[in-house]
Design a protein around this motif. Structure first.
Motif: not given
Length: 151
Positions: A42-47
């Motif tokens: 999810x963090x990578x997706x947000x980035x």
């Protein structure tokens, strides 16, 4: 029949509950790893989304700049077009005026040639009527505005 507590059947119950606890611990560990993996994903997706948004914002700025340059170029080109169009109109008017003058001069020459070739009066040669031969005469050509109306 039923054996007392130290018998193998009691041992199997303890063993069963221990293996269930181990299984539960393994399941919990897998669930924690999955949660961590999901959070990281999810963090990578947000980035990625933020990077994409930043790219789009930069593209908007670039397109606005290009649009402004194109609008400026269009405005200048339109102004030049109208200036050339006005100049073209003036030149066309001058051309018509000069064509009319030339036609009038040609008509006058034609009349003079006809008049002096038919009449019995003094004959004027074509050298006199031809405007290019006027330069042979001893008249000075005045270029200044003061002497322009001497003749």
């Amino acid at each position: 029949m039923a054996s007392p507590v130290g018998t193998p059947s009691g041992f199997s119950l303890l063993q069963k509950s221990a293996s269930e606890e181990d299984l539960q611990a393994v399941m919990n560990l897998k669930m924690q790893k999955r949660k961590i993996s999901n959070r990281e994903s999810a963090r990578r997706s947000r980035m990625r989304k933020q990077k994409h948004l930043d790219g789009l914002t930069a593209q908007i700025g670039q397109l606005r700049k290009e649009n402004s340059q194109i609008l400026t170029t269009f405005t200048l080109t339109t102004q030049r077009f109208f200036a050339v169009q006005a100049e073209n109109s003036v030149l066309r008017t001058q051309m018509v005026e000069l064509s009319n003058r030339l036609q009038s001069l040609n008509d006058i020459l034609h009349c003079l040639k006809a008049k002096y070739s038919i009449s019995s009066g003094p004959m004027i040669t074509d050298d006199f009527i031809n405007p290019w031969n006027l330069m042979r005469m001893n008249q000075p050509i005045m270029a200044s505005a003061e002497n322009m109306f001497q003749y």
